[in-house]
Design an enzyme around this catalytic site. Sequence first.
Site, PDB file in Angstrom:
ATOM      1  N   HIS A 108       0.843  -1.197   0.000  1.00 44.14           N
ATOM      2  CA  HIS A 108       0.000   0.000   0.000  1.00 44.14           C
ATOM      3  C   HIS A 108       0.878   1.248   0.000  1.00 44.14           C
ATOM      4  O   HIS A 108       2.003   1.226   0.500  1.00 44.14           O
ATOM      5  CB  HIS A 108      -0.914   0.037   1.226  1.00 44.14           C
ATOM      6  CG  HIS A 108      -1.767  -1.181   1.374  1.00 44.14           C
ATOM      7  ND1 HIS A 108      -2.877  -1.419   0.603  1.00 44.14           N
ATOM      8  CD2 HIS A 108      -1.645  -2.258   2.190  1.00 44.14           C
ATOM      9  CE1 HIS A 108      -3.424  -2.562   0.943  1.00 44.14           C
ATOM     10  NE2 HIS A 108      -2.692  -3.104   1.903  1.00 44.14           N
ATOM     11  N   ALA A 137      16.791 -13.948  15.040  1.00 42.11           N
ATOM     12  CA  ALA A 137      15.354 -14.180  15.140  1.00 42.11           C
ATOM     13  C   ALA A 137      14.601 -12.888  15.459  1.00 42.11           C
ATOM     14  O   ALA A 137      15.053 -12.078  16.262  1.00 42.11           O
ATOM     15  CB  ALA A 137      15.067 -15.219  16.224  1.00 42.11           C
TER      16      ALA A 137
END
Length: 200
Positions: free
Chosen positions: A122, A170
């Site tokens: 977007h 992570a």
Amino acid sequence: MIRSIYSKYKSLIILYYKAINWFYLKIMKVKVKGKTKINGKLFLRNSGEVFFGNNLEINSGFSYNPIGGQCFTSIVVQKNAVLKICDNVGISNSAIYCKKKIIIGENVIIGGDCKIYDTDFHSVFLEDRLKEPQEGIKSLPVKINDGVFIGTGSIILKGVEIGENSVIAAGSVVSKNIPDNEIWGGNPIIFLKGINKKLK
């Protein structure tokens, strides 16, 4: 008795998913170089070009990598876009959305619940988002070079190149280029340390 029934049931499920995945690869016109192993049911949509290298292994389902997060692997390639996954790559329960170009090099590991996007989806401007179709959507190629390890829950954003043998910790959000042989992590992502060759 129950264990025997469960074993037969599991074998049937594996055969079912294998047939479904084979059908999807054919109907979605994926170019497969060699051996591809898909554990579970892959979500695949292709309107562009998709190349799978040899020894690609994809886990798609909680049973095949029960570390939490997204429980299947999804790959979406839009019109005129190119996704190339090279040899000896492992992907677990992750999402790849390709609107322009994504290249994943050899010997890459993509941990559970990672996301790789080469688009913003977007515009940042309200007036663009209110238009139909939407305007002002930015898309830039992503390149993940050979030997990269992407830790679980990481997000790779548009326009990023990750250097050879580097590690993404992570839960990181990768919004800028990463050099070769380095460990980066966090949000915003920062340099953690270099990687020296392992001594034998």
